[in-house]
Design a protein around this motif. Sequence first.
Motif, short mmCIF file in Angstrom:
data_model
loop_
_atom_site.label_atom_id
_atom_site.label_comp_id
_atom_site.label_asym_id
_atom_site.label_seq_id
_atom_site.Cartn_x
_atom_site.Cartn_y
_atom_site.Cartn_z
N LEU A 379 1.03 -1.00 0.30
CA LEU A 379 0.45 -0.02 0.13
C LEU A 379 1.20 0.99 0.15
O LEU A 379 1.14 1.73 1.19
CB LEU A 379 -0.71 -0.05 1.07
N PRO A 380 1.00 1.90 -1.34
CA PRO A 380 2.47 2.86 -0.92
C PRO A 380 1.65 4.16 0.08
O PRO A 380 2.56 4.91 0.37
CB PRO A 380 2.17 3.40 -2.79
N PRO A 381 0.32 4.49 0.03
CA PRO A 381 -0.04 5.33 0.76
C PRO A 381 0.37 5.05 2.15
O PRO A 381 1.18 6.18 2.53
CB PRO A 381 -1.99 5.53 0.34
N VAL A 382 0.81 4.01 2.79
CA VAL A 382 1.28 4.26 3.88
C VAL A 382 2.85 4.19 3.93
O VAL A 382 3.22 4.10 5.10
CB VAL A 382 0.44 2.27 5.03
N ALA A 383 3.06 3.20 3.24
CA ALA A 383 4.29 3.32 2.77
C ALA A 383 5.18 5.85 2.72
O ALA A 383 5.62 5.48 3.57
CB ALA A 383 5.77 3.03 1.58
N ASP A 384 4.12 5.98 2.22
CA ASP A 384 4.80 7.85 1.95
C ASP A 384 4.27 7.87 3.76
O ASP A 384 5.33 8.54 3.80
CB ASP A 384 3.60 8.14 1.08
N ARG A 385 3.24 7.68 4.22
CA ARG A 385 2.95 8.35 5.34
C ARG A 385 3.74 8.09 6.30
O ARG A 385 4.68 8.83 7.20
CB ARG A 385 1.13 7.60 6.18
N ILE A 386 4.80 6.79 5.82
CA ILE A 386 5.88 6.27 7.77
C ILE A 386 6.88 7.27 6.98
O ILE A 386 7.88 7.40 7.96
CB ILE A 386 6.26 4.72 7.50
N ALA A 387 7.21 7.85 5.73
CA ALA A 387 8.12 7.75 5.38
C ALA A 387 8.42 9.54 6.12
O ALA A 387 9.23 10.15 6.20
CB ALA A 387 8.68 7.88 3.85
N ASN A 388 7.27 10.16 5.80
CA ASN A 388 7.03 11.34 6.10
C ASN A 388 6.84 11.56 7.50
O ASN A 388 6.61 13.26 7.82
CB ASN A 388 5.77 11.81 5.40
N GLY A 389 6.51 10.58 8.15
CA GLY A 389 6.99 10.58 10.15
C GLY A 389 7.99 11.29 10.47
O GLY A 389 8.76 11.68 10.98
N PHE A 390 9.32 10.63 9.54
CA PHE A 390 10.09 11.16 9.98
C PHE A 390 10.80 13.03 9.72
O PHE A 390 11.43 13.13 10.26
CB PHE A 390 11.90 10.56 9.02
N ASN A 391 9.82 13.85 8.93
CA ASN A 391 10.02 15.38 9.10
C ASN A 391 8.98 15.71 10.44
O ASN A 391 9.43 16.16 10.79
CB ASN A 391 9.03 15.82 6.86
N ASP A 392 7.42 14.97 10.22
CA ASP A 392 6.79 15.31 11.32
C ASP A 392 6.43 13.67 12.29
O ASP A 392 5.38 13.46 12.30
CB ASP A 392 5.58 15.51 10.69
N PRO A 393 7.60 13.73 13.20
CA PRO A 393 7.37 12.54 14.24
C PRO A 393 5.64 12.76 14.70
O PRO A 393 5.57 11.38 15.37
CB PRO A 393 8.14 12.31 14.99
N SER A 394 5.02 13.57 15.13
CA SER A 394 4.30 14.21 15.50
C SER A 394 3.04 12.83 14.98
O SER A 394 1.82 12.51 15.75
CB SER A 394 2.92 15.15 15.78
N ASP A 395 3.13 13.17 13.60
CA ASP A 395 1.80 11.83 13.17
C ASP A 395 1.51 10.47 13.51
O ASP A 395 0.77 10.02 13.26
CB ASP A 395 1.83 11.67 11.98
N PHE A 396 3.03 9.83 14.31
CA PHE A 396 2.25 8.79 14.40
C PHE A 396 1.70 8.22 16.00
O PHE A 396 1.43 7.10 15.86
CB PHE A 396 4.11 8.41 14.94
N GLU A 397 1.40 9.49 16.13
CA GLU A 397 0.81 9.60 17.41
C GLU A 397 -0.95 8.73 16.67
O GLU A 397 -2.10 8.29 17.31
CB GLU A 397 0.36 11.16 18.33
N HIS A 398 -1.51 8.98 15.98
CA HIS A 398 -2.52 8.69 15.42
C HIS A 398 -2.29 7.43 14.71
O HIS A 398 -3.99 7.01 14.24
CB HIS A 398 -3.03 9.85 14.30
N PHE A 399 -1.34 6.76 14.58
CA PHE A 399 -1.94 5.25 14.16
C PHE A 399 -0.77 4.67 14.24
O PHE A 399 -1.30 3.16 13.57
CB PHE A 399 -1.83 5.91 11.50
N PHE A 400 0.59 4.66 15.14
CA PHE A 400 1.72 3.96 14.90
C PHE A 400 1.77 3.34 16.13
O PHE A 400 2.06 1.82 16.20
CB PHE A 400 2.74 4.95 14.89
N TYR A 401 1.65 3.49 17.90
CA TYR A 401 2.00 3.34 18.65
C TYR A 401 0.60 2.05 19.31
O TYR A 401 0.97 1.14 19.85
CB TYR A 401 2.18 3.93 20.04
#
Length: 415
Positions: A379-401
């Motif tokens: 799923l490329p959107p998932v790959a893109d979102r994880i990659a862009n988390g390196f710029n804005d780690p706060s986004d991981f709160e919404h789907f990662f932990y």
Amino acid sequence: MRKILIVGAGQSGLQLALGLQAEGYEVTLMANRTADEIRSGRVMSTQCMFHTALQHERDLKLNFWEERAPRIEGLGASVAGPPTPEGPHTRAIDWVGRLDGYAQSVDQRIKMAGWMELFEQRGGQLVIHGVSVSDLDFFTQSHDLVLVAAGKGELVSLFGRDAARSPYDTPQRALAVSYVHGLGPRPEHPDYDAVRCNLVPGVGELFVMPTLTTSGRADILFWEGVPGGPVDAFQGVTDPSEHLATTLELMERFTPWEYARATKVELTDAGGTLAGRYAPTVRNPIGELPGGGLVLGVADVVVANDPITGQGSNSAAKCAASYLDSIVAHGDRPFDAAWMRDTFDRYWATAQHVTKWTNAMLAPPPEHIVELLGAAGALPPVADRIANGFNDPSDFEHFFYEPEKAAAYLASVGA
């Protein structure tokens, strides 16, 4: 004109000094090496900076190397499967996500030396001298504000460890960096540059990234080894060629897909290697001196994360930008303890996300994170979102932990 002293000439100290200088402050910068000594010395980091951090440099018109440095447009992850009787490790997971804004790595020997010279050219007072705690006692009497941006040495002891925010008290990875020429292209998507993150469960991580160094375009090979494991192999290695040979041997053993394009590499220069380890630590931001003066810690003096998530230079740039705003907004009022605490808390609102994410990545990944990484391959959107988390780690709160949030996110993307 308010007088400010900054101790330390790294990403945060220099960026903040130049920013304050542009705002009309009288700034003194203390460093332990000259620009020429930095330029001809050993590499200091891997410093892959993402869009937000790069924008802070652009805002201050300090992005002098942007046109020369490789534009990193993607970030990929590979997870090694166990070795088989038929051969070595293969990749169980492999994908590359696209970054919304490109990243760049500029060898800090180039950047810090150039910024130091610019600071002097603009009339700043640069003092090349080691600084002791007793020196700071004197400086707090002669300056409106003293900032400590030197993340190593005696001065760090001024800032007590914040145990509640520091789950680790020992190093979690052994670090080894090599700057090389001659790395072959990535077989997948060779038409654009990307950072490669290779995870070998139970062993460590290998990061590969393009950079601009003193001799031009190069690549960085960066091992993070679990202490005591097979990649923890660089202690006592002082010869640069032996350091590179060890790096390549480990690549051949654990990441053969990366070794395949590294068979013809050579070090960029005799100073192109670095090894070490440190415990990730959050410290109290205010240092109290024997004479009663107060100093404020900057960037990795007070929030030092393991480089597994590549956030060191990014956090330094973000801290310098946040502190600059806080200093300017404070006007002519005293830089007292309350202001120092508020200034750090403002930065911590961003930095806490980096610390949480980094500490999570140091531990063995739970099942739902393995599923996320695996899903990114399909799923490329998932790959893109994880990659862009390196710029804005706060986004991981919404789907990662949390498993529930991860499952809901994957369900929404799959639908």
